[in-house]
Design an enzyme around this catalytic site. Structure first.
Site, short mmCIF file in Angstrom:
data_model
loop_
_atom_site.label_atom_id
_atom_site.label_comp_id
_atom_site.label_asym_id
_atom_site.label_seq_id
_atom_site.Cartn_x
_atom_site.Cartn_y
_atom_site.Cartn_z
CD GLU A 24 -3.00 -1.18 0.23
OE1 GLU A 24 -3.03 -0.28 -0.63
OE2 GLU A 24 -3.81 -2.13 0.26
NE ARG A 28 -3.58 2.62 -0.98
CZ ARG A 28 -4.86 2.53 -0.69
NH1 ARG A 28 -5.51 3.54 -0.18
NH2 ARG A 28 -5.51 1.39 -0.88
CG ASP A 157 -6.08 -7.46 -7.43
OD1 ASP A 157 -5.04 -7.78 -6.81
OD2 ASP A 157 -6.87 -6.60 -6.99
CD GLU A 293 -10.78 -1.92 -8.59
OE1 GLU A 293 -11.96 -1.62 -8.25
OE2 GLU A 293 -9.81 -1.83 -7.81
C1 DMJ Z 1 -6.25 0.18 -4.98
O1 DMJ Z 1 -5.43 0.35 -3.89
C2 DMJ Z 1 -5.48 -0.45 -6.11
O2 DMJ Z 1 -6.16 -0.22 -7.32
C3 DMJ Z 1 -5.26 -1.92 -5.91
O3 DMJ Z 1 -4.63 -2.52 -7.01
C4 DMJ Z 1 -6.56 -2.63 -5.63
N1 DMJ Z 1 -7.32 -2.00 -4.58
C5 DMJ Z 1 -7.49 -0.57 -4.57
C6 DMJ Z 1 -8.69 -0.06 -5.34
O4 DMJ Z 1 -9.77 -0.87 -5.35
#
Ligand code: DMJ
Length: 393
Positions: A24, A28, A157, A293
């Site tokens: 994270e 970020r 994912d 998404e």
């Molecule tokens: C975000 O932090 C990123 O897009 C991550 O890959 C998946 N989760 C959240 C958004 O849903």
């Protein structure tokens, strides 16, 4: 921007005795700082990026070199979650765009070496199913754990997303990344794709020990955008066809719900039943966290096809965010119940990805200027922070 810059200069202090999540913080904070450096040319952001990059590095000191999930950025110590020595596969394989770029900018190769090693290792690992990866990897042994469960949703994912995006970032030269990506998409087609009833929507389900489940996380809706990006970069037109089918499904995950907003997870009907739509929602899954998404994928689809229906779908979604999640005193909030228009149950919480991603992708979707972050020059990290492609094709 000036106000925010002042905050970064004076108040963004990393010398703190706190545990942060490596993934994270990378996508970020490090991603945001690197991107801001590129868009502004202001070296303050690169200095800050270097600092947080260095403070996150202790995470890689593990027996297998697969990083721990958590780092204390003040003390320089790292550890896995209390209950396990496993890390999440998507987390350890979705920090590469950022650390690779940090090496390129600073000339210090240690950042890139650490993350490339993870990718090389995962490339050779057994336990994959036609390119699909399990959700956990052990930091001691370096092996996948909890074998036999395959999803394109939570915990796996962005592994798939970063295979393609690293290949693009590096100038399409790193063949192992492309191989793994292509194999994985074949794996998706073979094991996870089915069609729902009554609308025959193509969706990506999950596989658990040979049993198919018609469950799809909203998170999976990154996939149409990623497939379209691959096709734009010369991969098979087949991927674009699949992207078109999947984005329709992701849109229906909004359109078939009472508020016009998608829940966190849906289950698709595999058999037609009178009075039932394609999408079913379990009570525990009916929240909406303002996730990006679908809007992200709509942006890619519009950019590459120019088909206005994608803008229209995005506009509809924005209207529904405004209607059901906007807070009169400012900001937006996650809601508990997308099925109850008269009381969606606001949570009083706005995730940072709403600003970082959802609204940014909306803004890009509604623009016809392809130079507003040109996709032949930039690649978006998984938090929607654009990073430069090293050797534009
Ligand atoms: C975000 O932090 C990123 O897009 C991550 O890959 C998946 N989760 C959240 C958004 O849903």
């Amino acid at each position: 921007f000036e106000e925010a810059r002042k905050w970064v200069a004076n108040d963004l202090v990393f010398d703190k005795n706190v545990d942060v999540n490596l993934f994270e913080s990378t996508i970020r904070i490090l991603g945001g700082l690197l991107s801001t450096y590129h868009l502004s040319g202001d070296s303050l952001f690169l200095e800050k990026a270097k600092e947080i990059g260095n403070r996150l590095m202790p995470a890689f000191k593990t027996p297998s070199k697969i990083p721990y999930s958590d780092v204390n950025i003040g003390r320089g110590t790292a550890h896995p979650p209390r209950w396990t020595s496993d890390s999440t596969v998507a987390e350890v394989t979705s920090i590469q765009l950022e650390f690779r770029e940090l090496s390129r900018l600073t000339g210090d190769e240690k950042f890139q070496k650490a993350v490339d090693e993870v990718m090389k290792h995962v490339h050779t690992l057994s336990g994959k199913n036609d390119g699909l990866v399990p959700m956990f990897i052990n930091t001691n042994s370096g092996q996948f754990t909890h074998l036999g469960v395959y999803t394109l949703g939570a915990r796996a994912d962005s592994y798939y997303e970063y295979l393609l995006k690293q290949w693009i970032q590096g100038g399409k030269k790193e063949n192992e990344l492309l191989e793994d990506y292509m194999r994985a998409i074949e794996g998706v087609k073979k094991h996870l794709l089915k069609r729902s009833q009554p609308k025959k929507l193509t969706f990506v389900g999950e596989l658990a020990h040979g049993h198919f489940s018609a469950k799809m996380d909203h998170l999976v809706c990154f996939l149409p955008g990623t497939l379209a990006l691959g096709a734009h970069n010369g991969l098979t037109a087949d991927h674009m066809k699949l992207a078109e089918a999947l984005i329709e499904t992701c849109y229906q995950m909004y359109a078939q719900v009472e508020t016009g907003l998608s829940p966190e997870i849906v289950h698709f009907n595999l058999h037609a039943q009178k009075g039932h739509k394609d999408v079913e929602i379990k009570p525990a899954d009916r929240h909406n966290l303002l996730r990006p998404e679908t809007v992200e994928s709509l942006f890619y689809m519009y950019r590459f096809t120019g088909d206005k229906k994608y803008q229209d779908w995005g506009w509809e979604i924005l209207q529904n965010f405004n209607k059901y999640t906007r807070v009169p005193t400012g900001g937006y909030t996650s809601i508990n119940n997308v099925q109850n228009p008269s009381n969606p149950e606001p949570r009083d919480k706005m995730e940072s990805f709403f600003l970082g991603e959802t609204l940014k992708y909306m803004f890009l979707l509604f623009s016809d200027d392809i130079d507003l972050i040109n996709l032949d020059k930039y690649v978006f990290n998984t938090e929607a922070h654009p990073l430069p492609i090293w050797a534009p094709a």
